[in-house]
Every structure is written in C-alpha cells, then in structure tokens.
Motif scaffolding. Structure first.
Motif, PDB file in Angstrom:
ATOM      1  N   VAL A   1      34.714  22.921  45.271  1.00  0.00           N
ATOM      2  CA  VAL A   1      33.595  23.586  45.941  1.00  0.00           C
ATOM      3  C   VAL A   1      34.106  24.216  47.051  1.00  0.00           C
ATOM      4  CG1 VAL A   1      31.552  23.052  47.286  1.00  0.00           C
ATOM      5  CG2 VAL A   1      31.930  21.797  45.281  1.00  0.00           C
ATOM      6  N   LEU A   2      33.662  25.714  47.009  1.00  0.00           N
ATOM      7  CA  LEU A   2      34.166  26.685  48.127  1.00  0.00           C
ATOM      8  C   LEU A   2      32.978  27.023  48.623  1.00  0.00           C
ATOM      9  CD1 LEU A   2      37.082  28.415  46.173  1.00  0.00           C
ATOM     10  CD2 LEU A   2      37.262  26.407  47.821  1.00  0.00           C
ATOM     11  N   GLU A   3      32.634  26.700  49.797  1.00  0.00           N
ATOM     12  CA  GLU A   3      31.266  27.241  50.256  1.00  0.00           C
ATOM     13  C   GLU A   3      31.514  28.470  50.852  1.00  0.00           C
ATOM     14  OE1 GLU A   3      29.859  23.936  52.982  1.00  0.00           O
ATOM     15  OE2 GLU A   3      29.165  22.733  51.371  1.00  0.00           O
ATOM     16  N   ASP A   4      32.632  28.981  51.504  1.00  0.00           N
ATOM     17  CA  ASP A   4      32.847  30.326  51.862  1.00  0.00           C
ATOM     18  C   ASP A   4      34.471  30.390  51.427  1.00  0.00           C
ATOM     19  OD1 ASP A   4      33.684  32.603  52.934  1.00  0.00           O
ATOM     20  OD2 ASP A   4      32.605  32.175  54.962  1.00  0.00           O
ATOM     21  N   VAL A   5      34.661  31.270  50.381  1.00  0.00           N
ATOM     22  CA  VAL A   5      35.965  31.481  49.821  1.00  0.00           C
ATOM     23  C   VAL A   5      36.924  31.899  51.011  1.00  0.00           C
ATOM     24  CG1 VAL A   5      35.248  31.736  47.445  1.00  0.00           C
ATOM     25  CG2 VAL A   5      35.579  33.619  49.030  1.00  0.00           C
ATOM     26  N   CYS A   6      36.463  32.568  51.977  1.00  0.00           N
ATOM     27  CA  CYS A   6      36.983  33.227  52.936  1.00  0.00           C
ATOM     28  C   CYS A   6      37.902  32.261  54.019  1.00  0.00           C
ATOM     29  CB  CYS A   6      36.546  34.246  53.724  1.00  0.00           C
ATOM     30  SG  CYS A   6      36.025  35.736  52.577  1.00  0.00           S
ATOM     31  N   ASP A   7      37.152  31.026  54.090  1.00  0.00           N
ATOM     32  CA  ASP A   7      37.779  29.883  54.820  1.00  0.00           C
ATOM     33  C   ASP A   7      39.024  29.427  54.220  1.00  0.00           C
ATOM     34  OD1 ASP A   7      35.649  30.063  56.479  1.00  0.00           O
ATOM     35  OD2 ASP A   7      34.563  28.485  55.762  1.00  0.00           O
ATOM     36  N   TYR A   8      39.379  29.478  52.972  1.00  0.00           N
ATOM     37  CA  TYR A   8      40.753  29.022  52.406  1.00  0.00           C
ATOM     38  C   TYR A   8      41.502  30.250  52.129  1.00  0.00           C
ATOM     39  CZ  TYR A   8      37.240  25.347  51.694  1.00  0.00           C
ATOM     40  OH  TYR A   8      36.287  24.444  51.856  1.00  0.00           O
ATOM     41  N   PRO A   9      42.778  30.513  52.771  1.00  0.00           N
ATOM     42  CA  PRO A   9      43.679  31.374  52.425  1.00  0.00           C
ATOM     43  C   PRO A   9      43.950  31.557  51.259  1.00  0.00           C
ATOM     44  CG  PRO A   9      44.211  30.435  54.589  1.00  0.00           C
ATOM     45  CD  PRO A   9      43.000  29.658  54.053  1.00  0.00           C
ATOM     46  N   ARG A  10      44.191  30.361  50.432  1.00  0.00           N
ATOM     47  CA  ARG A  10      44.631  30.337  49.206  1.00  0.00           C
ATOM     48  C   ARG A  10      43.823  30.994  48.155  1.00  0.00           C
ATOM     49  NH1 ARG A  10      45.780  24.502  45.959  1.00  0.00           N
ATOM     50  NH2 ARG A  10      46.199  25.540  43.918  1.00  0.00           N
ATOM     51  N   PHE A  11      42.513  30.847  48.580  1.00  0.00           N
ATOM     52  CA  PHE A  11      41.513  31.490  47.689  1.00  0.00           C
ATOM     53  C   PHE A  11      40.922  32.913  48.043  1.00  0.00           C
ATOM     54  CE2 PHE A  11      41.087  26.836  46.726  1.00  0.00           C
ATOM     55  CZ  PHE A  11      41.532  26.737  45.441  1.00  0.00           C
ATOM     56  N   ALA A  12      41.014  33.139  49.639  1.00  0.00           N
ATOM     57  CA  ALA A  12      40.444  34.377  50.015  1.00  0.00           C
ATOM     58  C   ALA A  12      40.998  35.545  49.411  1.00  0.00           C
ATOM     59  CB  ALA A  12      40.654  34.153  51.194  1.00  0.00           C
ATOM     60  N   GLY A  13      42.360  35.478  49.035  1.00  0.00           N
ATOM     61  CA  GLY A  13      42.888  36.786  48.604  1.00  0.00           C
ATOM     62  C   GLY A  13      42.711  36.964  47.090  1.00  0.00           C
ATOM     63  N   ASN A  14      41.850  36.089  46.318  1.00  0.00           N
ATOM     64  CA  ASN A  14      41.660  36.361  44.977  1.00  0.00           C
ATOM     65  C   ASN A  14      40.999  37.646  44.567  1.00  0.00           C
ATOM     66  OD1 ASN A  14      40.110  36.028  42.198  1.00  0.00           O
ATOM     67  ND2 ASN A  14      41.480  34.072  42.375  1.00  0.00           N
ATOM     68  N   PRO A  15      41.201  38.277  43.760  1.00  0.00           N
ATOM     69  CA  PRO A  15      40.720  39.803  43.225  1.00  0.00           C
ATOM     70  C   PRO A  15      38.998  39.705  43.309  1.00  0.00           C
ATOM     71  CG  PRO A  15      42.316  39.392  41.871  1.00  0.00           C
ATOM     72  CD  PRO A  15      42.279  37.960  42.546  1.00  0.00           C
ATOM     73  N   VAL A  16      38.391  38.582  42.740  1.00  0.00           N
ATOM     74  CA  VAL A  16      37.116  38.465  42.861  1.00  0.00           C
ATOM     75  C   VAL A  16      36.419  38.791  44.154  1.00  0.00           C
ATOM     76  CG1 VAL A  16      37.103  37.355  40.793  1.00  0.00           C
ATOM     77  CG2 VAL A  16      36.821  35.993  43.161  1.00  0.00           C
ATOM     78  N   VAL A  17      37.021  38.526  45.303  1.00  0.00           N
ATOM     79  CA  VAL A  17      36.587  38.412  46.503  1.00  0.00           C
ATOM     80  C   VAL A  17      36.264  40.156  46.933  1.00  0.00           C
ATOM     81  CG1 VAL A  17      36.994  38.112  49.021  1.00  0.00           C
ATOM     82  CG2 VAL A  17      37.534  36.396  47.445  1.00  0.00           C
ATOM     83  N   ASP A  18      37.437  40.752  46.680  1.00  0.00           N
ATOM     84  CA  ASP A  18      37.208  42.403  47.082  1.00  0.00           C
ATOM     85  C   ASP A  18      36.635  42.950  45.783  1.00  0.00           C
ATOM     86  OD1 ASP A  18      38.052  42.002  49.677  1.00  0.00           O
ATOM     87  OD2 ASP A  18      40.431  42.281  48.905  1.00  0.00           O
ATOM     88  N   GLU A  19      36.896  42.903  44.523  1.00  0.00           N
ATOM     89  CA  GLU A  19      36.315  43.450  43.642  1.00  0.00           C
ATOM     90  C   GLU A  19      35.184  43.160  43.321  1.00  0.00           C
ATOM     91  OE1 GLU A  19      39.007  43.374  40.268  1.00  0.00           O
ATOM     92  OE2 GLU A  19      40.907  43.618  41.536  1.00  0.00           O
ATOM     93  N   ILE A  20      34.516  42.063  43.305  1.00  0.00           N
ATOM     94  CA  ILE A  20      33.299  41.624  42.851  1.00  0.00           C
ATOM     95  C   ILE A  20      32.490  41.426  44.044  1.00  0.00           C
ATOM     96  CG2 ILE A  20      31.929  40.329  41.189  1.00  0.00           C
ATOM     97  CD1 ILE A  20      34.649  40.015  39.668  1.00  0.00           C
ATOM     98  N   GLY A  21      32.777  40.696  45.252  1.00  0.00           N
ATOM     99  CA  GLY A  21      32.223  40.419  46.333  1.00  0.00           C
ATOM    100  C   GLY A  21      31.674  39.139  46.184  1.00  0.00           C
ATOM    101  N   ILE A  22      32.464  38.045  45.589  1.00  0.00           N
ATOM    102  CA  ILE A  22      32.339  36.604  45.536  1.00  0.00           C
ATOM    103  C   ILE A  22      32.511  35.768  47.023  1.00  0.00           C
ATOM    104  CG2 ILE A  22      32.974  34.474  44.446  1.00  0.00           C
ATOM    105  CD1 ILE A  22      31.383  36.375  42.484  1.00  0.00           C
TER     106      ILE A  22
END
Length: 187
Positions: free
Chosen positions: A110-131
């Motif tokens: 469960v990632l309520e805000d993916v940007c709170d987790y450096p391990r997950f914040a850099g995932n391509p879906v954050v920038d490319e898709i806006g997750i």
C-alpha cells in the motif's frame, strides 16, 4: 533490489520465480489475452475501493499483462490512464509500476503517496503516467506460485489505510479461488 555494474539503483526487483510463473500461467491459459471475467472483477475492485483504475495483472519475465482492466471511462483499453504517455493499454514493461515488487515480495503493498517512498517515487509510472497512489496484492495459487497481482491506482494521493489493505488482500484471495474453480472446470 540490486545495483547494475555502473552503480545505478535498479528499481525493479530480481524475480527468480519468473520461469515457474510463466509455466504455470501457460498451464492455466492466463496472461495472453484479455478476459471478460477479469475485466468484470477489475470493475468490481474499482467500485469496492473507490479507485479510478484497477487491474488483474499477470507478469512474465519481460512484461506485465492486464488480463482484467477498469478505467474511469469504463473502457478496457487503458487509454485514459496516462495522457502524457499516450495511454498504457493492456501491456506494461516489467520495470514500470509496483506490481513486480508485490510479486517478488509475495505480500500486499500500500502506497498512499508514492512520492513519500524514495524507492518507489522514481518509478517511470510517476512521471510518464502520473500515478500518485497504489495498492496491490499478490495472486498466489495452490501451487505456491505468485501468478501476478490485483491492484488499484490513482493519480491523486489516497488514504487507503488498514481497511484498504484488508480489502485488497481479501479480493486477491477471492480471485485466486475463481482461478482455481476455473482450473477445476467448475467455472
């Protein structure tokens, strides 16, 4: 999680179970084409969690395949997910998203805000898709193989909480039972 020879952090975990997963998916006839029953399950998952996007996701060595997909437009194409990238569709690279982590960990995430987790914040879906938020659980079948996941995502931060975690785990168990009934010829 590992590092490549140039010292860069690899965001996608090493998946030693992938060959066994691919064999099991082939035995079950899953992961190659959309399935209306999985689309319906994804729709129900979206309704239960209040998430705009939900998937039934099977993962092989190279890609993820959304055999079940629900989007806000009610389409099963995924084109309304990620206008910046032209949409996701039914396929996604294995190094995109969080489901590969869930499969390797064999535990819900469960990632309520993916940007709170450096391990997950850099995932391509954050920038490319806006997750911005994710919740997923593994689909571990009777042979012990993690076939894939069910997951929900949102482009907004979501307070999933413990209730969300329990819901996603219960729904994953329900879908695994559906897969077993199908395998047993009772579906």
């Amino acid at each position: 999680m590992t590092y490549d020879p140039t010292g860069h952090l690899l965001l996608t975990p090493v998946d030693h179970e992938a060959p066994a997963r691919v064999r099991r998916l082939r035995e079950l006839g899953l992961g190659e084409q959309p399935d209306p029953a999985f689309d319906e399950f994804a729709h129900r998952l979206a309704e239960v969690t209040g998430a705009p996007f939900s998937m039934v996701n099977f993962i092989d060595e190279n890609r993820q395949f959304f055999a079940g997909l629900h989007t806000p437009a009610g389409s099963h194409s995924g084109t309304d997910l990620g206008a910046n990238a032209g949409g996701v569709g039914r396929f996604m690279a294995r190094d995109h998203g969080y489901c590969p982590h869930v499969v390797v960990r064999r535990k819900a995430l469960v990632l309520e805000d993916v940007c709170d987790y450096p391990r997950f914040a850099g995932n391509p879906v954050v920038d490319e898709i806006g997750i911005r938020s994710y919740m997923g659980a593994p689909l571990i079948d009777r042979t012990g193989v993690a076939l894939g996941t069910i997951c929900v995502v949102d482009t907004d931060v979501r307070p999933w909480g413990r209730a969300g975690l329990e819901t996603i785990k219960a729904m994953a168990a329900e879908l695994v039972e559906q897969i077993h009934r199908r395998e047993d010829g009772m579906f």
